[in-house]
Each structure stands twice: as C-alpha cells, then as structure tokens.
Design a protein around this motif. Structure first.
Motif: not given
Length: 274
Positions: A44, A130, A136
């Motif tokens: 990610s 995030k 992502v």
C-alpha cells in the motif's frame, strides 16, 4: 505549500498527484527490519509513488570506517532518479515515510546535495495521508524517463578530519541529533561505543515534529535554534548521517541555512576508537 516550500500538506499533494512535473517517493524503512519498508510499499502506497530504499539506494556498502550509511554512489543514484522520471531543475520531488521524516529527510538532503532544490516532504507522512482518508494503492507506477544531471554541492558535507579541525573553535557548533540517552552515553543500542563527540550539543531530531509526524511551525523551529543563531558554522550528526537530516531540515525552515552534515556521524567517529 508552506515553510518556504519545504513541507507540503496531504491536501496539496492529493490535488496535484496528476501533475506531470511531480514525482512522489516513498522512503519507508525500519532499521530493525531492512525489508519492512519495501514490503509496506508493495502492499500500500500513495498513488504514483516510487520506492527508494535507505540501504540500497540512499547509502552505499559499509566499510571499516565511514559510518553505517555512507553516501551512495552519486552516479548510480542519478541514474535511478532519471529512471523514475526526475528532470533536473524541473521536477518537484515529494518524499514521505512513516517515521517522522527520519528517512525521507535523507533523500531531501541528498537531492539538494546533488544540486536539485525542488524537493519537499509530506507533512504527517503516510499515516497522515491515510488519516485524511486519501487513496492508497498497490499498483506500481510507470512514467517516462527523465534526465537528472548532478551538480554536486560538496560544501554541504564534512568528514571526520573537518570535524576534528572545527569542533573546538568558538564560532563553530557541533550538533548531536540522537536521543538524549544516547548522547549522554546511558544507552547505545546500535554502535559499539556509547557517548558523543566532545564539545557537541544535543538537539534530538524527534523535536522537529510532533508525535503524529506533523512538522512544527516555522516560529517553533526558529525558537528551537535560538541559542545557535550566532554560530558561523553548524555541523550536524546522528548515528549514521540519516536522522541528522531532520535537524538540517529544521534549521532550513528556521532560516539558518548552510548547516553541514557529518555523513559518517557517531558510527564513523567511534570506529576510530575500536
């Protein structure tokens, strides 16, 4: 963009990820697990981000002296930067990690050392991205090659002989960037000898950001370095010339430019005492 374009917000980056003159670089790494950063990247990362590894890309092989993270082969790094689409004096490079800039700042410093000033760091790192709810991906990026031309700035770095020559001069300051316990010699988890270079003052690199990895304001950075404002030269070191770059970033934000990195740092210094 804020703080003399050295720090960018996740909001700015998400709005500019499609900009053809922007290259994003993921610098996540863990000293205790050298493979972890790349594994995390493959799982990610920020869309469009390439990965550069501290050991393989941002440093060279360790020798008897020179410290745990000697400078990389500059020609080889320039080729890698060209291969991920960076054009000298044109491309804005945005670097991030998940360690309060501890590894991304090494790339920030290296690019400037190689003559590329268009480089910034992502405020809050990957976690901040995030938390903001931005996308992502695990897709590996692809873009046309660029042309990275090195214009080396050798005065940005010093070696052990230069440190010895200057460290006791009244107008020069040597800054140790490690945690206070390591500076004081109370604990040494990595290097074979504990302690610090005689005459060095201690400014732990973690003080540049808050606990979430957000960079403290320009006024806070300036306040941090008040006692060193009259120095004619500041030389910064850490354990191996990596996290010291966070303090060099702080000095730049504070309006105290031209501080130098002792690349070999404590790991080089103490290698001569074994």
């Amino acid at each position: 963009m804020t703080d003399n374009n050295l720090i960018i917000s996740p909001e700015w980056l998400v709005a500019n990820t499609e900009n053809p003159q922007l290259v994003i670089i993921d610098c996540r790494f863990a000293l205790a697990d050298a493979e972890l950063g790349e594994k995390q990247y493959q799982e990610s990362h920020i869309p469009g981000a390439f990965y550069l590894d501290l050991n393989r890309d941002l440093a060279s092989a360790v020798g008897k002296h020179g410290g745990r993270h000697p400078l990389p082969n500059i020609a080889e790094l320039a080729e890698k930067l060209s291969a991920i689409g960076i054009n000298s004096s044109e491309t804005l490079v945005v670097a991030y990690d998940d360690s309060r800039l501890g590894f991304a700042a090494r790339l920030w410093w290296l690019l400037r050392y190689m003559g590329h000033s268009k480089v910034a760091l992502l405020d809050g790192g990957f976690s901040g991205w995030k938390v903001a709810g931005y996308p992502v991906t695990n897709t590996l990026p692809d873009r046309p090659n660029g042309k990275f031309v090195v214009k080396l700035q050798p005065d940005m770095a010093v070696d052990i002989e230069q440190v010895k020559e200057r460290k006791d001069l009244p107008d020069k300051v040597l800054v140790d960037s490690r945690e206070s316990e390591r500076y004081e010699g109370l604990r040494e988890p990595i290097d074979p000898i504990a302690g610090h270079i005689p005459g060095a003052v201690n400014y732990p690199w973690q003080g540049v950001t808050d606990e979430s990895g957000k960079v403290r304001s320009a006024s806070e950075q300036k306040q941090r370095w008040t006692e060193l404002e009259t120095a004619t030269e500041i030389i910064v070191y850490c354990g191996s010339g990596v996290t010291a770059c966070v303090n060099l970033l702080s000095l730049e934000i504070a309006g105290i430019p031209d501080a130098k990195l002792y690349v070999g740092s404590w790991s080089d210094w103490c290698s001569y005492q074994l």
